[in-house]
Design a protein around this motif. Structure first.
Motif, PDB file in Angstrom:
ATOM      1  N   ALA A  52      -0.440  -7.566   1.312  1.00 20.84           N
ATOM      2  CA  ALA A  52      -0.604  -7.791   2.481  1.00 20.84           C
ATOM      3  C   ALA A  52      -2.023  -8.890   2.241  1.00 20.84           C
ATOM      4  O   ALA A  52      -2.269  -9.077   1.201  1.00 20.84           O
ATOM      5  N   ARG A  53      -2.661  -9.286   3.646  1.00 21.75           N
ATOM      6  CA  ARG A  53      -3.711  -9.898   3.432  1.00 21.75           C
ATOM      7  C   ARG A  53      -4.969  -9.362   3.387  1.00 21.75           C
ATOM      8  O   ARG A  53      -5.892  -9.747   2.581  1.00 21.75           O
ATOM      9  N   THR A  54      -5.076  -8.095   3.587  1.00 24.57           N
ATOM     10  CA  THR A  54      -6.045  -7.306   3.505  1.00 24.57           C
ATOM     11  C   THR A  54      -6.341  -6.333   2.282  1.00 24.57           C
ATOM     12  O   THR A  54      -5.925  -5.272   2.266  1.00 24.57           O
ATOM     13  N   THR A  55      -7.191  -7.070   1.438  1.00 24.75           N
ATOM     14  CA  THR A  55      -7.109  -6.594   0.064  1.00 24.75           C
ATOM     15  C   THR A  55      -7.632  -5.230  -0.160  1.00 24.75           C
ATOM     16  O   THR A  55      -7.438  -4.454  -0.698  1.00 24.75           O
ATOM     17  N   ASP A  56      -8.826  -5.027   0.794  1.00 25.58           N
ATOM     18  CA  ASP A  56      -9.564  -3.548   0.624  1.00 25.58           C
ATOM     19  C   ASP A  56      -8.562  -2.746   0.754  1.00 25.58           C
ATOM     20  O   ASP A  56      -8.652  -1.499   0.363  1.00 25.58           O
ATOM     21  N   GLN A  57      -7.871  -2.739   2.099  1.00 22.63           N
ATOM     22  CA  GLN A  57      -6.925  -1.605   2.410  1.00 22.63           C
ATOM     23  C   GLN A  57      -5.693  -1.552   1.538  1.00 22.63           C
ATOM     24  O   GLN A  57      -5.364  -0.420   1.261  1.00 22.63           O
ATOM     25  N   LEU A  58      -5.471  -2.818   1.001  1.00 25.43           N
ATOM     26  CA  LEU A  58      -4.370  -2.423  -0.098  1.00 25.43           C
ATOM     27  C   LEU A  58      -4.783  -1.593  -1.427  1.00 25.43           C
ATOM     28  O   LEU A  58      -4.083  -1.121  -1.772  1.00 25.43           O
ATOM     29  N   LYS A  59      -5.827  -2.061  -1.715  1.00 23.96           N
ATOM     30  CA  LYS A  59      -6.506  -1.230  -2.913  1.00 23.96           C
ATOM     31  C   LYS A  59      -6.529   0.092  -2.459  1.00 23.96           C
ATOM     32  O   LYS A  59      -6.147   1.194  -3.456  1.00 23.96           O
ATOM     33  N   ALA A  60      -7.181   0.446  -1.264  1.00 19.84           N
ATOM     34  CA  ALA A  60      -7.362   1.804  -1.104  1.00 19.84           C
ATOM     35  C   ALA A  60      -5.856   2.657  -0.995  1.00 19.84           C
ATOM     36  O   ALA A  60      -5.728   3.799  -1.524  1.00 19.84           O
ATOM     37  N   VAL A  61      -4.815   2.134  -0.362  1.00 23.21           N
ATOM     38  CA  VAL A  61      -3.371   2.684  -0.332  1.00 23.21           C
ATOM     39  C   VAL A  61      -3.020   2.794  -1.779  1.00 23.21           C
ATOM     40  O   VAL A  61      -2.277   3.773  -2.313  1.00 23.21           O
ATOM     41  N   THR A  62      -2.987   1.758  -2.538  1.00 19.60           N
ATOM     42  CA  THR A  62      -2.835   1.695  -4.029  1.00 19.60           C
ATOM     43  C   THR A  62      -3.290   2.935  -4.765  1.00 19.60           C
ATOM     44  O   THR A  62      -2.511   3.720  -5.481  1.00 19.60           O
ATOM     45  N   GLU A  63      -4.700   3.071  -4.676  1.00 21.96           N
ATOM     46  CA  GLU A  63      -5.219   4.175  -5.433  1.00 21.96           C
ATOM     47  C   GLU A  63      -4.732   5.586  -4.688  1.00 21.96           C
ATOM     48  O   GLU A  63      -4.765   6.585  -5.480  1.00 21.96           O
ATOM     49  N   ASP A  64      -4.257   5.622  -3.373  1.00 21.99           N
ATOM     50  CA  ASP A  64      -3.624   7.032  -3.005  1.00 21.99           C
ATOM     51  C   ASP A  64      -2.636   7.245  -3.794  1.00 21.99           C
ATOM     52  O   ASP A  64      -2.257   8.447  -4.028  1.00 21.99           O
ATOM     53  N   ILE A  65      -1.824   6.321  -3.774  1.00 24.65           N
ATOM     54  CA  ILE A  65      -0.333   6.620  -4.391  1.00 24.65           C
ATOM     55  C   ILE A  65      -0.537   6.782  -6.037  1.00 24.65           C
ATOM     56  O   ILE A  65      -0.093   7.791  -6.367  1.00 24.65           O
ATOM     57  N   ARG A  66      -1.460   6.191  -6.548  1.00 25.84           N
ATOM     58  CA  ARG A  66      -1.435   6.499  -8.104  1.00 25.84           C
ATOM     59  C   ARG A  66      -2.370   8.005  -8.158  1.00 25.84           C
ATOM     60  O   ARG A  66      -1.952   8.563  -9.015  1.00 25.84           O
ATOM     61  N   ALA A  67      -3.205   8.261  -7.329  1.00 17.12           N
ATOM     62  CA  ALA A  67      -3.727   9.638  -7.274  1.00 17.12           C
ATOM     63  C   ALA A  67      -2.661  10.737  -7.029  1.00 17.12           C
ATOM     64  O   ALA A  67      -2.950  12.072  -7.517  1.00 17.12           O
ATOM     65  N   ALA A  68      -1.642  10.458  -6.233  1.00 16.69           N
ATOM     66  CA  ALA A  68      -0.779  11.356  -6.091  1.00 16.69           C
ATOM     67  C   ALA A  68       0.409  11.453  -7.278  1.00 16.69           C
ATOM     68  O   ALA A  68       1.478  11.758  -7.278  1.00 16.69           O
ATOM     69  N   GLY A  69       0.283  10.622  -8.422  1.00 16.69           N
ATOM     70  CA  GLY A  69       1.215  10.472  -9.257  1.00 16.69           C
ATOM     71  C   GLY A  69       2.153   9.163  -9.438  1.00 16.69           C
ATOM     72  O   GLY A  69       2.730   9.527 -10.203  1.00 16.69           O
ATOM     73  N   GLY A  70       2.055   8.554  -8.476  1.00 16.03           N
ATOM     74  CA  GLY A  70       2.820   7.206  -8.115  1.00 16.03           C
ATOM     75  C   GLY A  70       2.715   6.127  -9.065  1.00 16.03           C
ATOM     76  O   GLY A  70       1.308   6.121  -9.625  1.00 16.03           O
ATOM     77  N   THR A  71       3.296   4.940  -9.230  1.00 13.70           N
ATOM     78  CA  THR A  71       2.896   3.830 -10.020  1.00 13.70           C
ATOM     79  C   THR A  71       2.783   2.819  -8.824  1.00 13.70           C
ATOM     80  O   THR A  71       3.924   2.385  -7.937  1.00 13.70           O
ATOM     81  N   ALA A  72       1.770   1.957  -8.724  1.00 12.06           N
ATOM     82  CA  ALA A  72       1.575   1.220  -7.688  1.00 12.06           C
ATOM     83  C   ALA A  72       0.684  -0.066  -8.222  1.00 12.06           C
ATOM     84  O   ALA A  72      -0.354   0.213  -8.842  1.00 12.06           O
ATOM     85  N   GLU A  73       0.911  -1.135  -7.740  1.00 15.87           N
ATOM     86  CA  GLU A  73      -0.123  -2.480  -8.064  1.00 15.87           C
ATOM     87  C   GLU A  73      -0.100  -3.097  -6.491  1.00 15.87           C
ATOM     88  O   GLU A  73       0.718  -2.835  -5.751  1.00 15.87           O
TER      89      GLU A  73
END
Length: 267
Positions: A52-73
């Motif tokens: 997406a264009r909004t890096t800050d929001q992308l980073k937040a969603v990515t970190e949420d996924i990782r915190a839940a045990g998922g794999t995301a970049e």
């Protein structure tokens, strides 16, 4: 009228992951349907690349996924820039080594108005992001799937507005209807290679885009809920569930379809 869905499946575990073992690329993944899809796809076993264009929001969603045990970049991506789209898809390959499925969700909207009051610049912007963007994304995704996984699936996020006329959003509906046609053509072109291409057509969904429209045209959510047999709007995760299923092997004999996910509005 209550706009809140009666159910929210964001925390419902899957007995068997729909997308287990797959690498998924998602555009518009920083919020709304795209963010819900990123979380759901990861929960269903996929390794996900959020764009997406909004890096800050992308980073937040990515970190949420990782915190839940998922794999995301994640990767910054502007659908109005073909080089940016191709770079994001290539980042997926660099990170995960393959691409199996893609959800072209990102889109934009312009202020609602009859056709004669839509600015030419707004029409051009809708074309660039909502039609040319998916065209460029599909081209890059097909090349990546072909070169790595060999077979796979793509889902384009269209709109119920592509299936019925909407005098308030004529240009938006036109681009989404053209996206349905592009979906069908791609399905025919790449089906022989084992690459399926489908679209979903969401109805009223509680996203930032829908709330912006409701602010511009107060009561529009309630009006659409009244026209919807289920009498409510969708949660973004409900739309993401449809995309996940179409991308999964459980939809292995479906291609070229535009699936309404609209609570019966188009019935």
């Amino acid at each position: 009228m209550n706009h809140t869905p009666t159910t929210d499946t964001t925390t419902t575990p899957a007995a068997v992951g729909l997308l287990a073992g797959k690498v998924a690329f998602i555009t518009g993944a920083s919020r709304g349907i795209g963010a819900a899809a990123a979380r759901l796809f990861a929960q269903e076993g996929a390794q996900v690349l959020l764009a997406a264009r909004t890096t800050d929001q992308l980073k937040a969603v990515t970190e949420d996924i990782r915190a839940a045990g998922g794999t995301a970049e994640y990767a910054a991506c502007d659908l109005a820039d073909g080089a940016s789209i191709r770079a994001a898809v290539h980042h997926t390959l660099d990170r995960y080594g393959r691409l199996d499925v893609a959800f072209n969700n990102a889109a934009t909207i312009v202020p609602p108005a009859p056709m004669d009051r839509v600015a030419e610049a707004d029409l051009d912007h809708l074309y660039t992001v909502n039609l040319k963007g998916p065209w460029l994304a599909m081209t890059a995704e097909i090349a990546a799937i072909r070169a790595t996984a060999g077979t796979g699936a793509i889902v384009n996020n269209s709109s119920i507005g592509s299936l019925i006329g909407n005098p308030a959003l004529p240009a938006y509906g036109a681009m989404k209807r053209a996206l349905n046609s592009l979906t069908e053509s791609a399905a025919i072109s790449y089906g022989p290679e084992g690459i399926r291409v489908n679209a979903i057509a969401p109805g009223t969904t509680l996203t930032d885009m829908m709330y912006m429209w409701d602010q511009h045209s107060p009561g529009i959510i309630d009006q659409y809920n009244t026209r919807t047999p289920l009498r409510r709007a969708a949660h973004p995760t409900e739309i993401a569930q449809a995309a996940a299923w179409l991308l999964s092997d459980r939809a292995s004999y479906i291609t070229g379809a535009t699936l309404p996910v609209d609570g019966g509005m188009h019935t």
